[in-house]
Structure formats: C-alpha cells, structure tokens
Design a protein around this motif. Structure first.
Motif, PDB file in Angstrom:
ATOM      1  N   ALA A 216       0.826  -1.202   0.000  1.00  0.00           N
ATOM      2  CA  ALA A 216       0.000   0.000   0.000  1.00  0.00           C
ATOM      3  C   ALA A 216       0.862   1.253   0.000  1.00  0.00           C
ATOM      4  CB  ALA A 216      -0.926  -0.015   1.221  1.00  0.00           C
ATOM      5  N   GLY A 217       1.962   1.208   0.748  1.00  0.00           N
ATOM      6  CA  GLY A 217       2.876   2.347   0.737  1.00  0.00           C
ATOM      7  C   GLY A 217       3.532   2.555  -0.611  1.00  0.00           C
ATOM      8  N   LEU A 218       3.817   1.465  -1.321  1.00  0.00           N
ATOM      9  CA  LEU A 218       4.386   1.572  -2.664  1.00  0.00           C
ATOM     10  C   LEU A 218       3.405   2.251  -3.611  1.00  0.00           C
ATOM     11  CD1 LEU A 218       6.793   0.748  -4.514  1.00  0.00           C
ATOM     12  CD2 LEU A 218       5.554  -1.366  -4.975  1.00  0.00           C
ATOM     13  N   TYR A 219       2.148   1.906  -3.492  1.00  0.00           N
ATOM     14  CA  TYR A 219       1.116   2.540  -4.331  1.00  0.00           C
ATOM     15  C   TYR A 219       0.971   4.021  -3.994  1.00  0.00           C
ATOM     16  CZ  TYR A 219      -3.509   3.511  -6.275  1.00  0.00           C
ATOM     17  OH  TYR A 219      -4.555   4.060  -6.961  1.00  0.00           O
ATOM     18  N   TRP A 220       1.028   4.339  -2.695  1.00  0.00           N
ATOM     19  CA  TRP A 220       0.905   5.736  -2.288  1.00  0.00           C
ATOM     20  C   TRP A 220       2.097   6.562  -2.755  1.00  0.00           C
ATOM     21  CZ3 TRP A 220       4.012   8.531   1.139  1.00  0.00           C
ATOM     22  CH2 TRP A 220       3.501   9.774   1.526  1.00  0.00           C
ATOM     23  N   ALA A 221       3.306   5.990  -2.749  1.00  0.00           N
ATOM     24  CA  ALA A 221       4.511   6.739  -3.106  1.00  0.00           C
ATOM     25  C   ALA A 221       4.667   6.908  -4.611  1.00  0.00           C
ATOM     26  CB  ALA A 221       5.744   6.051  -2.523  1.00  0.00           C
ATOM     27  N   THR A 222       4.237   5.921  -5.390  1.00  0.00           N
ATOM     28  CA  THR A 222       4.485   5.945  -6.835  1.00  0.00           C
ATOM     29  C   THR A 222       3.259   6.351  -7.637  1.00  0.00           C
ATOM     30  OG1 THR A 222       3.905   3.611  -7.086  1.00  0.00           O
ATOM     31  CG2 THR A 222       6.204   4.128  -6.557  1.00  0.00           C
ATOM     32  N   LYS A 223       2.066   6.210  -7.064  1.00  0.00           N
ATOM     33  CA  LYS A 223       0.808   6.422  -7.791  1.00  0.00           C
ATOM     34  C   LYS A 223       0.746   5.536  -9.042  1.00  0.00           C
ATOM     35  CE  LYS A 223      -0.449   9.647  -4.908  1.00  0.00           C
ATOM     36  NZ  LYS A 223       0.725   9.610  -4.013  1.00  0.00           N
ATOM     37  N   ASP A 224       1.454   4.425  -9.001  1.00  0.00           N
ATOM     38  CA  ASP A 224       1.495   3.484 -10.119  1.00  0.00           C
ATOM     39  C   ASP A 224       0.480   2.379  -9.836  1.00  0.00           C
ATOM     40  OD1 ASP A 224       2.054   1.662 -12.121  1.00  0.00           O
ATOM     41  OD2 ASP A 224       4.225   1.852 -11.927  1.00  0.00           O
ATOM     42  N   ALA A 225      -0.577   2.335 -10.631  1.00  0.00           N
ATOM     43  CA  ALA A 225      -1.637   1.353 -10.424  1.00  0.00           C
ATOM     44  C   ALA A 225      -1.412   0.068 -11.201  1.00  0.00           C
ATOM     45  CB  ALA A 225      -2.988   1.954 -10.815  1.00  0.00           C
TER      46      ALA A 225
END
Length: 990
Positions: free
Chosen positions: A799-808
C-alpha cells in the motif's frame, strides 16, 4: 525518556476504523480494482496504518489515553508479549524492531513479575495493572540480565506512564537475580499509591545471546530497613484478555511513551549509520520524472540483430550449475552498493587471502622511503650461495671457536653467524601464496632487492632447483643438517656486532687470524637485543623449553619489516641477531623455561617475555624503538579494475561492478548526436543518471542508458533505452576483437545496413526485440501461512508503494495455506491496493506449488510475474527496476537482495548480499510457461533449491538473467520458529 514526547514519531500502525473504498469485486478470481479517484483515501489509510519516513518529519504521538474496560477475572496475571530472534542487549535495540510493539512473535500471560525463559536474543514486554495492598509510599526496583526498564503510570492510563527504574542503557549492564541495588538507577523514588486504585505498569526487557536471562521487579514500603520482594500474582492483573484475538488484531494493544509504534523511526534517528547506500541517489526517484515521448526515440539508431554469445540455449546444464552461467553487469556512476561498513569483518573485496591480510596487512602496496642511516646498519639479504664460505674455507681463515663463552677484551671484530636451525646453514626461500610479495618486505640495499625480484618463484620449470636464502652465521663449526621450512618469509641480518651473553663458564678460545671481513667502527656502542625462540632441526633453541616445545613453523611468528630487533640462538652455544616482528611477542608468551629464578630476574631487568638467559642481563638493555618519522610512497590503486563480470559467489560484501567514465561518455555522446539529428537538436543532457553494461567481448556490448534531458531548454524528461555496440567482424576471422574496456565509437562513420554481417568498425545500433515496456503489469506472487505480523507488514508495504508511486499497474497475489492467526482476505480488503487476488489452498505449506498457483491465476501472458518472498523491504523504484530488466523472450531479472543481520533494519543495514539466492525472480508470464514453471513434483514437501532448478531451465531456454545488486532492497532478519509447517516440542516443566 518520559519527558521527550516532541521527539517521538507517530507510526500509528493501527488499522483504520472504516475500510477504504473498493471497486467491484470479480467473483471468478476474487480480485478487485481500485478506482482512480481514491488517492486521498489511500493517503489517509497509509498515514494511519504504516510507519513511513514522512511520519518521522512530523512527530505526533498516538498514545492510548483511555484504558480498556477492566474485569475482576483479570486478576492474578499480566500480559506478556515476546519478540524473538532480535539481537542486542539494550532496550533501545528492542525498540528498533520493525514489529515492536504491535506485532509480537507470541502473546501470552505471566503469573508474577519474575520471568526467566532460559533463551537468547529476545525481548519482552510485560504490561498490566498493579494493585497496592495498602495506602502509602512504595519503592520499586528492577533487576535483569541484560537491560530492562520499569514504567509506572500515575493512574490506569498508559499515556501517563513514566520511567521509574531501569538497568543500563548500553546493553552491557546486568545484575544477578535478586540483585536490586547494584545500580542507583534500579531503585525508584518513593511513589505514593492508594489501595483503592489500580496503576498501569510496563516492564521492558532485552536479552542478548550471553548470560543467565532473567528479569524481575521488586517493591517495598518506603522503609530503608525493608528488603525488596518480587511482585506476585496477588497484586497484578491483565490489561486485557487477548486469548480470543487474531494476531493481526492490534487495536487493543496499549501505546505509551515506553512502547509506541513510532519507536522504530525514533530510535533509528538517534544513530547515524555509516552505510554509503543510505545516501540519496538520483536512481532512487528517477522513475518519477516524465518519460520522453516514444516517437522521439524510434529509429534513432539503425537496427541490428541481438544475439549474445554467452546465451546457453539448448546447452546441457547439470543440476544447479546455472549459477556458473550468470554474469554481472557494470554500472555507472557509482551506486555505492559496496558494503564498505561491513569490511572490518569481511575483506573479500580485496584479492589477498584473509590469512595473508591477517599476517601482513596492506603493506605490500606501500613503498617505504629510504632512511638516512649508517650504511653499516642496513639489513643484508643474501640470495646466493656464492656469497658464503664453505666450512673448510671458514676454518682455514680462523673464525671463532664453535663454543665461545666470554669474549676477550681485545676482540674487535667478529663474523656474522648463520641463522639457526641448529644444524642447518641454509633457509629455503618463502614460496606459496606469499612468496611473490617478498619484494615489498625487503629492507636491504637496492641491489639486494633487485636480486630478490630476479629470484624465480615456485611454479617455474620442472626440475629447476629451488632458490634458497643464505645468511652468514656467527659460529662456523656446525654440521650441515637437512633444510627445514622457515618460519619467516624473509630474514634480514644486521652487521652491527652484538654483545655476547655468557652461556657457560669455560674460558674463551680464539684462533689466530682475521675474524671477518666486516669490521665494527671503533668506539661504537654495542647493543644487547632481546632474544627470540626459533625452531631448528633439534627443536626450539632454549634449554628450558627444549623438552616442552616441538619445532615447527606454526609455533613461531612471521617476520615483518616493521619489527623490533631480536636475538636468535643457533643452538645453546651460539647467538645470532636479526629483525623480527613485534607480533611475535604474543605468540611466544609462556614458552620460557619453568625456572622461577629466571622469571624473577627477567621481571627485575624488565626484559622481553621470551628471553631465555639465566645469566645476568646487561644494564644497557634497550626497548623497542618506533620510527614516527617513517614515510612511504604509494600509487593510486583502483581495485575495481581487478574484478570480472563472473558471478562471484564467494564475496558477499562487494557491490556492483563499476563502469569506466570514459567509455560511458563516448556511448552517451554518440547516442545524443543521433537523437538530436532526428529531433532537430532540441535535447540537452542534464545528467547521466544510470548506465548499465553487459559485456560480450566476442560480439558486442549491450548498454542501458538512463539520461536526464532538457527538452527545448524547458521540460525535463527521462530517457531509458537499450543500445548495442556491435563489434567488428571480418571475412577471414569470425572471432571478435575483444575489447573489455569498450569500443571506440566513430561518430562520423556511415552506418551499415541493418542486416549486414561485415562491419568496418564498432557500430552503435538499436538491438532488435530488446525494448522494455514502461507500463506493463507486474504481479507480486507470495505464498503465506501463519505469519500474521509479516503478512500485515507486506500488505502495508505494498500500500505504501502505491501511495509513493501512484502506479496502479501492479497486482498483489497472496496464496494462503489456511492461515489461522489472521484473516488474510480481510486485511487485503482493508488495504488501499490498486488490485489484489486472494487464493486459498489447504494442506501444508508448499512454496513451489504456491508460486505456481499464483502464476496460474494470471491470465495475461504479456505481463510480468515477480516471484517474491514475504520478508522483503522494497525500494520505491522496485516496479521501474523490474520492468526495465524484463524483456519478453530475452531477459529475466534476479535482483540481489541484501540480507539484514540480527538486530539490523533498513535504517541500519548491517548484513550481506545474498549472492547465491535466486528466489526473487521477475519474468514474463509467457516465458515462465515456456520453461515449464515451478517444479511442483520434486519440491512438494520441501523448499530450498527450487530457485536454482528454475534458473537452470530459464538459461537453457535461451533467456538472459540480469543480475544486479539493488539499492535499499532488503530481506528482513526474522525468526524461524513457528514458520510454515514447523512444530515445536513441549517446553520442559522446570
């Protein structure tokens, strides 16, 4: 500690009160996708549910102010949380644990505040309530091995607890059981308590791998004459009942100043670590820069066929031998993946063996400057037998008697003696691993050193006689004995005549005639030097130790040019003098004779520990002198040039191979010229972010260029493309002109046709079918079973990776083997992930079958699957790194992870690179199916080796495997207890 709330960071790892918004669930695959407009919800959840670096900049405590409802049935026990397999002896080490305090390894209870598990490397958190038996002032004391802290609140609220007593803060302090008054910090100040109230307490304990582990808390009414008594079950109670709760249910766990979810970041900020990899690097965030338009880089270079010679397609590979066919890539600029902070323990980066470095260090890279000294004091190294007189010639010249006692007063000259062995007059030259380094340790004249360099080493022509090192000896009348292996690589003799030590009371004997060709200067003071025991043909040359010790090179120390002067015996009758290492002192201790009078006499005279004489020592005995003015010369050495791209499995602290700057500049300049020719010169180079080179000296070198460019001087764009430097191939000689340092590119040469096979010079071209997709879907496949704290951490990290990169464009696939300690599917539903898939399987944990089931759930064959582990810390650029190094039909990716050691964390990364492991593996789904997938038959009930077996088949299919050390990519140290299918035996009742 209790009065510094402003420095405590807010971790807030509690799950949110309400789950995040979800999209529609697909019933067939049990997956769901996030809507694109929920970025704010993801940020809110992430800030509450995961300890992030952002939280460290905005410290905010999330303490438990309102206590949970209490019940009378809680009396008689206290809550106990165990954090296993975590090194260190200080409580602050416990606070650095990633899972402290919300996710312990075990949650249980204890009947009194005195615990001794008889275990090692663990931490305890005991909390609950204390019920005083009367009103009045009480004193508390804590005792433990190793450190501990006792916190007590002024009421039932955990947020009001303050540090009352503690044992140590460094991890080196400890007490014996029941020793309540060893340290002043152990005893608290008098605290007024009331019997009608209950008081929240917290006891933290950290134990390392030594000592008798225990922790206990005692109390007494404030009267100095009373002793402390351990607080038993009559006066304690639980904070809450945890017996029916899942391990990932953590909302009930109290957070106080002693134990809160920000401890991990708070403690890490207090220490400054020396790892270079922790410093910021543009590679880490380059993926956030907008990419250059794809049309701008199309047809910039002429296409060419890409077929490297190191690909082993259809080549028979023995089981687990694919490791030998994996090559490393070179990188530029330096990414500081070399673990320089670990090289005090492991110096495998350097070519010398550990044994050599232990004995000689790095002195061979230093050339000591010549000292201005009396030529008579120089060391003489004789490497030729012609420099000596035979025994018969010596006797004819009338050299001293073989049995001297007291020297005559008129004696002004004396010959130099042969280095002992007792019956040996020759010393074999040092050979083997260190024989080639003799030049660096010679202190003789320039002619001597030149002769030493000209001396042949072992491994020359067969039958050649081994060169010997000869040194003149003091007494000539000894028989020639068999040569023995020396204890020293090189021996140096000084012509300064020493003072003789009388060994016997016999009268001196002299032969008429000259004693030696070397004469001492008149009036020069003679020095008496300490003696040293050396092995000879008949054992050590000391009368006291002749029967105790056995001759052998292992019982002596090694000569060094940075040494003190010592006297050596050629038997009990003679004495020779040479220069030996100071390090011999520690290895010769305790080898003197057993005579008491001798030892007392040596102590009175303050002589060397390894002196053997029983006679009275001279008053002019000198201590070792240190030349503080010694200088040396050294040349710049680039040890990176000595490395090769072979997959070195022996060294786990060296970083990625370094690429020369000149080669990089040539390739980048060539490519930019072609890029601007196509686009009208609108691009300017700002920075070279990253260049990776895979070397193929037979056919050509492949480069990955990552450049930061300015478009029309305004917009900054990211260029990340593969290029190929095709080497020259001629008609007559199909073999390539190997150039390890890279080809010289000719920018003005006309480019050949795409399918030409004859080239005049190296050509920069676009490799066919070798381009990566920047938005391809990446599926993380992880099998799990009963690892609640790690599963929850992995979900938070994703979840943190998604929040940091905005890569879906990534998907989390968890294959659950009937986990009992948490609801994995519910945890996935509550996490703000772009998409996930939950697969339930029954039976025992099987890694191979779990990975295969996860890959089978992926329908798109043109997407990437990343076979992953649960205990991984991902850098923010992990998605970009996987995509760049996975090319369908060409490349697979096996990044090297850094395995953290016990007690280490991503902020304090002590550990080593896992150079042997290939369990973290990225590959296109179509390629994975083509090689046959995981071997589920052979690795059904075990794991370990399935990654090597998969690697063998991947290489045989014709794919390359990219192998790079990835910055900030860590494998957490974790407990093996209770993992997967492990069963524990019952603990002993005692």
């Amino acid at each position: 500690d209790g009065e510094r709330p402003a420095e405590v960071t807010d971790g807030g790892r509690r799950p949110p009160a309400a789950p995040a918004r979800h999209g529609k669930a697909e019933e067939s695959s049990e997956s769901r996708e996030e809507e694109q407009g929920d970025g704010q919800d993801s940020e809110d959840w992430f800030s509450r549910g995961r300890r992030s670096d952002r939280a460290a900049k905005h410290p905010k405590l999330n303490l438990t102010k309102q206590a949970l409802p209490w019940n009378d049935r809680f009396k008689g026990k206290a809550n106990l949380h165990v954090f296993e397999d975590w090194c260190g002896g200080a409580v602050r080490h416990l606070r650095k644990n990633l899972h402290f305090p919300l996710f312990p390894h075990a949650r249980t209870t204890v009947k009194k505040l005195a615990v001794a598990p008889k275990w090692k490397n663990y931490g305890l958190r005991i909390f609950g309530y204390i019920h005083p038996f009367k009103d009045g002032d009480f004193q508390f004391s804590v005792a433990s091995d190793d450190n501990s802290e006792f916190w007590l609140s002024s009421d039932e609220s955990p947020s009001n607890s303050r540090l009352a007593a503690f044992v140590g803060k460094l991890g080196t302090e400890w007490t014996a059981p029941g020793e309540f008054t060893k340290f002043s910090s152990q005893v608290s100040k008098p605290l007024h308590l009331m019997s009608s109230r209950r008081y929240y307490f917290e006891l933290l304990h950290k134990q390392d791998d030594r000592g008798s582990d225990h922790v206990e808390v005692g109390w007494r009414v404030f009267l100095p004459s009373l002793k402390f008594e351990v607080i038993d079950s009559s006066y304690i109670s639980l904070y809450t009942d945890e017996s029916s709760l899942k391990m990932n249910h953590v909302e009930h766990i109290p957070q106080s100043l002693a134990s809160h979810s920000g401890s991990y970041l708070w403690e890490a900020q207090r220490d400054e670590h020396g790892a270079d990899m922790l410093k910021a690097d543009p590679r880490d965030t380059f993926f956030l820069t907008p990419a250059i338009e794809a049309s701008r880089v199309q047809n910039v270079l002429v296409p060419c066929a890409y077929s490297p010679t190191y690909v082993v397609k259809d080549f028979p590979i023995a089981r687990y031998q694919g490791l030998q066919f994996v090559y490393l890539s070179f990188v530029y600029p330096n990414d500081f993946t070399r673990l320089t902070h670990m090289e005090t323990q492991n110096k495998c980066f350097y070519r010398e063996s550990p044994l050599y470095l232990e004995k000689f260090g790095f002195y061979k890279y230093m050339k000591m400057d010549e000292e201005e000294e009396d030529p008579r004091q120089r060391a003489f190294l004789f490497l030729d037998a012609d420099s000596f007189l035979d025994e018969e010639e010596e006797e004819e010249e009338g050299i001293d008697s073989p049995e001297p006692t007291e020297p005559a007063p008129a004696t002004k000259e004396r010959s130099l003696g042969l280095l002992p062995g007792a019956n040996s007059k020759e010393i074999p030259r040092a050979t083997g691993d260190y024989g080639d380094d003799l030049d660096y340790y010679s202190f003789g004249t320039q002619q001597d050193r030149a002769r030493a360099r000209a001396t042949p080493r072992r491994g020359g022509k067969a039958g050649a006689a081994q060169e010997k090192v000869y040194v003149t000896r003091l007494q000539p009348g000894k028989r020639r004995g068999p040569a023995r292996e020396p204890a020293f690589p090189s021996i140096f003799l000084y012509p300064s005549p020493p003072r003789r030590v009388p060994l016997r009371s016999r009268s001196p004997q002299r032969h008429p005639g000259p004693s030696s060709k070397l004469r001492r200067l008149p009036g020069r003071r003679r020095r008496a030097l300490p003696s040293l025991l050396l092995p000879g043909a008949n054992g050590l040359f000391s009368r006291e130790t002749r029967e105790e010790a056995t001759a052998g090179p292992g019982r002596t120390a090694t000569a060094d040019y940075n040494s003190s002067e010592a006297a050596l015996l050629g038997g009990t009758r003679v004495t020779s003098f040479l220069k030996t290492s100071e390090t011999t002192a520690s290895r010769q201790e305790g080898r003197e004779g057993p005579g008491k009078g001798q030892e007392e006499e040596e102590e009175e005279e303050e002589v060397s520990d390894y002196s053997y004489e029983t006679a009275e020592l001279p008053q002019s005995w000198l201590e070792d002198s240190i030349n503080w003015q010694r200088t040396f010369s050294v040349s710049s050495v680039d040890f990176e040039l000595l490395r090769s791209d072979w997959n070195d499995l022996r060294c786990n602290v060296s970083g990625n191979l370094q690429l020369g700057e000149g080669e990089v500049v040539d390739v980048v300049a060539q490519y930019l010229e072609k890029l601007n020719e196509k686009n009208g010169g609108i691009y300017t180079l700002l920075r070279i972010i990253n260049v990776e080179k895979r070397r193929d000296t037979a056919r050509g070198n492949r480069y990955l260029l990552e450049l930061e460019l300015a478009e029309r001087g305004q917009r900054t764009v990211r260029l990340s493309e593969y290029v190929y430097v095709l080497l020259h191939q001629g008609k007559q000689d199909d073999s390539a002109e190997a150039n390890p340092e890279g080809p010289a590119l000719a920018a003005t040469e006309p480019q050949p046709s795409a399918w030409s096979v004859l080239y005049g010079k190296p050509v920069l071209c676009q490799p066919l079918h070798l381009s990566w997709k920047q938005d391809v879907m990446v599926h993380f496949v992880v099998p799990v079973k009963n690892q609640a704290r790690w599963v929850q951490q992995f979900i938070w990290d994703m979840a943190g990776l998604y929040w940091a990169t905005k890569d879906a464009n990534f998907n989390v696939i968890l294959v659950d083997f009937d986990s009992e300690d948490m609801d994995v599917e519910k945890a996935l539903q509550e996490a703000p992930l772009p998409r996930y898939q939950y697969l339930r399987r029954t039976g025992n944990f099987e890694r191979s079958s779990g990975l295969q089931a996860g890959v089978d759930a992926v329908e798109d064959g043109h997407s990437i699957v990343f076979l992953c582990d649960l205990h991984i810390h991902f850098p923010p650029n992990i998605l970009d790194s996987i995509r760049k190094h996975c090319v369908e039909g060409k490349l697979a990716y096996a990044p090297i992870v850094m395995r953290l050691s016990c007690g280490s964390s991503p902020r304090e990364p002590n550990g080593y690179w896992e150079v042997n492991g290939f369990g973290l593996f990225g590959i296109y789904k179509s390629d994975f199916d083509r090689v046959g997938g995981m071997n589920t038959e052979e690795f059904r009930d075990r794991w370990g080796g399935e990654d090597w077996e998969l690697l063998d088949r991947v290489l045989q299919s014709g794919l390359e495997v990219e192998r790079l050390r990835l910055r900030n990519f860590y494998h957490y140290y974790h407990s093996k207890r209770g993992m997967w299918n492990a069963r524990s035996k019952k603990a002993p009742k005692d």
